[in-house]
Design a protein around this motif. Structure first.
Motif, PDB file in Angstrom:
ATOM      1  N   PRO A  58      65.203  59.868  51.668  1.00  0.00           N
ATOM      2  CA  PRO A  58      65.724  60.320  50.366  1.00  0.00           C
ATOM      3  C   PRO A  58      64.617  60.697  49.386  1.00  0.00           C
ATOM      4  CG  PRO A  58      66.916  58.387  51.115  1.00  0.00           C
ATOM      5  CD  PRO A  58      65.751  58.552  52.041  1.00  0.00           C
ATOM      6  N   ALA A  59      63.520  59.928  49.382  1.00  0.00           N
ATOM      7  CA  ALA A  59      62.408  60.233  48.473  1.00  0.00           C
ATOM      8  C   ALA A  59      61.777  61.581  48.815  1.00  0.00           C
ATOM      9  CB  ALA A  59      61.357  59.123  48.540  1.00  0.00           C
ATOM     10  N   LEU A  60      61.648  61.863  50.104  1.00  0.00           N
ATOM     11  CA  LEU A  60      61.082  63.143  50.532  1.00  0.00           C
ATOM     12  C   LEU A  60      62.007  64.305  50.166  1.00  0.00           C
ATOM     13  CD1 LEU A  60      59.662  62.209  54.069  1.00  0.00           C
ATOM     14  CD2 LEU A  60      58.343  62.751  52.019  1.00  0.00           C
ATOM     15  N   VAL A  61      63.311  64.100  50.320  1.00  0.00           N
ATOM     16  CA  VAL A  61      64.279  65.151  49.979  1.00  0.00           C
ATOM     17  C   VAL A  61      64.209  65.469  48.490  1.00  0.00           C
ATOM     18  CG1 VAL A  61      66.736  65.708  49.810  1.00  0.00           C
ATOM     19  CG2 VAL A  61      65.833  64.658  51.898  1.00  0.00           C
ATOM     20  N   VAL A  62      64.164  64.438  47.646  1.00  0.00           N
ATOM     21  CA  VAL A  62      64.096  64.649  46.195  1.00  0.00           C
ATOM     22  C   VAL A  62      62.795  65.359  45.818  1.00  0.00           C
ATOM     23  CG1 VAL A  62      63.897  63.485  43.961  1.00  0.00           C
ATOM     24  CG2 VAL A  62      65.602  62.710  45.634  1.00  0.00           C
ATOM     25  N   ALA A  63      61.667  64.899  46.397  1.00  0.00           N
ATOM     26  CA  ALA A  63      60.362  65.482  46.060  1.00  0.00           C
ATOM     27  C   ALA A  63      60.254  66.934  46.506  1.00  0.00           C
ATOM     28  CB  ALA A  63      59.244  64.661  46.690  1.00  0.00           C
ATOM     29  N   GLY A  64      60.881  67.275  47.621  1.00  0.00           N
ATOM     30  CA  GLY A  64      60.727  68.627  48.156  1.00  0.00           C
ATOM     31  C   GLY A  64      61.981  69.470  48.108  1.00  0.00           C
ATOM     32  N   TRP A  65      62.895  69.165  47.161  1.00  0.00           N
ATOM     33  CA  TRP A  65      64.190  69.840  47.137  1.00  0.00           C
ATOM     34  C   TRP A  65      64.057  71.361  46.987  1.00  0.00           C
ATOM     35  CZ3 TRP A  65      68.761  69.279  48.850  1.00  0.00           C
ATOM     36  CH2 TRP A  65      69.836  70.019  48.338  1.00  0.00           C
ATOM     37  N   ARG A  66      63.183  71.802  46.093  1.00  0.00           N
ATOM     38  CA  ARG A  66      63.017  73.246  45.886  1.00  0.00           C
ATOM     39  C   ARG A  66      62.500  73.925  47.150  1.00  0.00           C
ATOM     40  NH1 ARG A  66      60.328  74.102  39.847  1.00  0.00           N
ATOM     41  NH2 ARG A  66      62.098  73.282  38.640  1.00  0.00           N
ATOM     42  N   ASP A 186      56.400  75.455  53.771  1.00  0.00           N
ATOM     43  CA  ASP A 186      55.842  74.405  52.912  1.00  0.00           C
ATOM     44  C   ASP A 186      55.727  73.105  53.701  1.00  0.00           C
ATOM     45  OD1 ASP A 186      55.285  73.031  50.277  1.00  0.00           O
ATOM     46  OD2 ASP A 186      57.182  72.061  50.818  1.00  0.00           O
ATOM     47  N   ALA A 187      54.552  72.456  53.608  1.00  0.00           N
ATOM     48  CA  ALA A 187      54.276  71.267  54.430  1.00  0.00           C
ATOM     49  C   ALA A 187      55.257  70.135  54.141  1.00  0.00           C
ATOM     50  CB  ALA A 187      52.849  70.787  54.198  1.00  0.00           C
ATOM     51  N   LEU A 188      55.582  69.913  52.865  1.00  0.00           N
ATOM     52  CA  LEU A 188      56.507  68.834  52.507  1.00  0.00           C
ATOM     53  C   LEU A 188      57.899  69.100  53.069  1.00  0.00           C
ATOM     54  CD1 LEU A 188      57.275  66.261  51.023  1.00  0.00           C
ATOM     55  CD2 LEU A 188      57.517  67.614  48.921  1.00  0.00           C
ATOM     56  N   SER A 189      58.369  70.331  52.928  1.00  0.00           N
ATOM     57  CA  SER A 189      59.699  70.680  53.444  1.00  0.00           C
ATOM     58  C   SER A 189      59.743  70.562  54.954  1.00  0.00           C
ATOM     59  CB  SER A 189      60.067  72.106  53.016  1.00  0.00           C
ATOM     60  OG  SER A 189      60.016  72.240  51.617  1.00  0.00           O
ATOM     61  N   LEU A 190      58.696  71.040  55.607  1.00  0.00           N
ATOM     62  CA  LEU A 190      58.633  70.981  57.070  1.00  0.00           C
ATOM     63  C   LEU A 190      58.682  69.537  57.560  1.00  0.00           C
ATOM     64  CD1 LEU A 190      58.226  72.571  59.709  1.00  0.00           C
ATOM     65  CD2 LEU A 190      55.760  72.357  59.363  1.00  0.00           C
ATOM     66  N   THR A 191      57.913  68.669  56.918  1.00  0.00           N
ATOM     67  CA  THR A 191      57.899  67.257  57.304  1.00  0.00           C
ATOM     68  C   THR A 191      59.260  66.612  57.063  1.00  0.00           C
ATOM     69  OG1 THR A 191      55.550  67.082  56.802  1.00  0.00           O
ATOM     70  CG2 THR A 191      56.785  65.028  56.901  1.00  0.00           C
ATOM     71  N   THR A 192      59.893  66.939  55.936  1.00  0.00           N
ATOM     72  CA  THR A 192      61.199  66.357  55.602  1.00  0.00           C
ATOM     73  C   THR A 192      62.252  66.734  56.645  1.00  0.00           C
ATOM     74  OG1 THR A 192      60.655  66.466  53.245  1.00  0.00           O
ATOM     75  CG2 THR A 192      62.973  66.179  53.830  1.00  0.00           C
ATOM     76  N   VAL A 193      62.278  68.015  57.033  1.00  0.00           N
ATOM     77  CA  VAL A 193      63.257  68.457  58.037  1.00  0.00           C
ATOM     78  C   VAL A 193      62.976  67.799  59.384  1.00  0.00           C
ATOM     79  CG1 VAL A 193      64.173  70.438  59.310  1.00  0.00           C
ATOM     80  CG2 VAL A 193      63.673  70.640  56.872  1.00  0.00           C
ATOM     81  N   GLN A 194      61.703  67.690  59.754  1.00  0.00           N
ATOM     82  CA  GLN A 194      61.354  67.042  61.020  1.00  0.00           C
ATOM     83  C   GLN A 194      61.816  65.595  61.033  1.00  0.00           C
ATOM     84  OE1 GLN A 194      57.474  67.912  63.053  1.00  0.00           O
ATOM     85  NE2 GLN A 194      56.991  68.821  61.072  1.00  0.00           N
ATOM     86  N   LEU A 195      61.510  64.856  59.960  1.00  0.00           N
ATOM     87  CA  LEU A 195      61.916  63.446  59.902  1.00  0.00           C
ATOM     88  C   LEU A 195      63.436  63.325  59.863  1.00  0.00           C
ATOM     89  CD1 LEU A 195      59.308  61.822  57.477  1.00  0.00           C
ATOM     90  CD2 LEU A 195      59.433  61.647  59.962  1.00  0.00           C
ATOM     91  N   GLY A 196      64.087  64.252  59.155  1.00  0.00           N
ATOM     92  CA  GLY A 196      65.551  64.244  59.127  1.00  0.00           C
ATOM     93  C   GLY A 196      66.133  64.464  60.512  1.00  0.00           C
ATOM     94  N   GLY A 197      65.540  65.391  61.266  1.00  0.00           N
ATOM     95  CA  GLY A 197      65.988  65.627  62.631  1.00  0.00           C
ATOM     96  C   GLY A 197      65.772  64.417  63.521  1.00  0.00           C
ATOM     97  N   ALA A 198      64.625  63.768  63.348  1.00  0.00           N
ATOM     98  CA  ALA A 198      64.341  62.570  64.139  1.00  0.00           C
ATOM     99  C   ALA A 198      65.326  61.451  63.816  1.00  0.00           C
ATOM    100  CB  ALA A 198      62.908  62.110  63.887  1.00  0.00           C
ATOM    101  N   VAL A 199      65.601  61.257  62.516  1.00  0.00           N
ATOM    102  CA  VAL A 199      66.562  60.218  62.114  1.00  0.00           C
ATOM    103  C   VAL A 199      67.943  60.519  62.698  1.00  0.00           C
ATOM    104  CG1 VAL A 199      67.804  59.219  60.155  1.00  0.00           C
ATOM    105  CG2 VAL A 199      65.341  59.546  60.022  1.00  0.00           C
ATOM    106  N   ALA A 200      68.336  61.801  62.733  1.00  0.00           N
ATOM    107  CA  ALA A 200      69.632  62.172  63.309  1.00  0.00           C
ATOM    108  C   ALA A 200      69.699  61.784  64.784  1.00  0.00           C
ATOM    109  CB  ALA A 200      69.863  63.674  63.143  1.00  0.00           C
ATOM    110  N   VAL A 201      68.597  62.003  65.515  1.00  0.00           N
ATOM    111  CA  VAL A 201      68.545  61.610  66.929  1.00  0.00           C
ATOM    112  C   VAL A 201      68.683  60.090  67.054  1.00  0.00           C
ATOM    113  CG1 VAL A 201      67.079  61.482  68.992  1.00  0.00           C
ATOM    114  CG2 VAL A 201      67.188  63.599  67.662  1.00  0.00           C
TER     115      VAL A 201
END
Length: 301
Positions: A58-66, A186-201
């Motif tokens: 959640p913190a990563l999503v808020v920080a990198g929302w744009r 964007d590095a922050l967005s890329l990391t957030t999506v990767q971690l989100g995908g991992a959490v989904a798995v």
């Protein structure tokens, strides 16, 4: 002479102010193997991974929302693929560290620094320098000796899983460099999506009944386990990522890489000093060879 040295002192001080947080990331990453081992069992690996990344996502999503809103469809797909690979890395590492020592895990995973250039050379069909091949051979010999610290026996299943994790890290690095869509993301967005995908798995595996449920594990955690989980979530994930982003803008990527390359040294130091692990003479020689080989390999590329 003193007038010439004066301007250099503030510059050196500023360099160390940048280097120290990066070095601290290497320290916490080195300590992460013992922390994960201390709060995880074979039946709670998936649950702990869900909890670890759900805390910081959640913190990563808020920080990198744009940045997330600006990602294109191909960038989302590319980051999703990377997230699937990342989930495999964390599963292999966490299951592996449960079945081996934190010291072995930290040293074996450092072979990624050798595997990645070898894999890249195979893909591009460019022969690596002889010095690098010699360094790779030294590192492999070191791992063999490391896993035989208690005498010449078959390596533990955990050692094999960590070795597979090092190979998976190599695949992840190569995929990041070859998926064109994510190169300019964007590095922050890329990391957030990767971690989100991992959490989904991890969440899907938990829902399928793979081990204990995240809720039951969370309820059963005591203060020590929660401290370990917060350390892995906040320091080894959130803090580490933001320090890397901050440092790369203030120093060279190669300098950051060199400092982060001390991770296996800290893993061994924490495992021995805090975890009470013992390598034995053969294992100690192996650990030294791994460190020397990976360090030599970085310089020989």
């Amino acid at each position: 002479m003193s007038t010439l040295a004066a301007p250099a002192a503030p510059a050196a001080r500023r360099a160390w102010l940048t280097d120290l947080p990066v070095l601290l990331v290497a320290v916490v990453w080195g300590a992460s193997y013992l922390a994960a081992k201390g709060i995880t069992t074979t039946h709670t690996v998936v649950a702990v991974l869900v909890l670890r990344f759900a805390v910081v996502l959640p913190a990563l999503v808020v920080a990198g929302w744009r940045g997330l809103r600006a990602l294109t469809a191909p960038q989302w797909r590319g980051a999703g693929v990377l997230g699937l690979i990342l989930s495999g890395i964390f599963l292999l590492e966490t299951y592996g560290v449960v079945h081996t020592s934190a010291t072995n895990a930290g040293l074996i995973i450092s072979l990624t620094m050798i595997f990645t250039p070898l894999a890249e050379a195979a893909v591009t069909r460019e022969r690596p320098p002889r010095a690098f091949l010699a360094a790779a051979g030294l590192s492999v010999l070191g791992v063999v000796l490391l896993t035989q610290g208690g005498g010449f026996t078959r390596p533990s299943p955990g050692d094999g899983l960590i070795l597979l994790a090092a190979l998976a890290r190599t695949v992840h690095v190569l995929a990041m460099s070859r998926i064109k869509a994510v190169r300019d993301a964007d590095a922050l967005s890329l990391t957030t999506v990767q971690l989100g995908g991992a959490v989904a798995v991890f969440a899907l595996l938990a829902a399928a009944g793979t081990g204990a449920s995240p809720w039951s594990v969370a309820v059963g955690f005591g203060a020590r386990e929660w401290a370990g989980l917060i350390f892995l979530s906040v320091f080894c994930t959130l803090f580490a990522f933001f320090v890397q982003m901050w440092a790369v803008r203030r120093t060279s990527p190669s300098r950051v890489s060199l400092l982060l390359g001390t991770e296996p040294l800290w893993a061994a130091a924490v495992g021995i000093a805090v975890g009470g692990e013992r390598l034995g003479l053969v294992g100690l020689v192996g650990g030294v060879l791994v460190l020397v080989g990976t360090s030599w390999g970085r310089g020989a590329r």
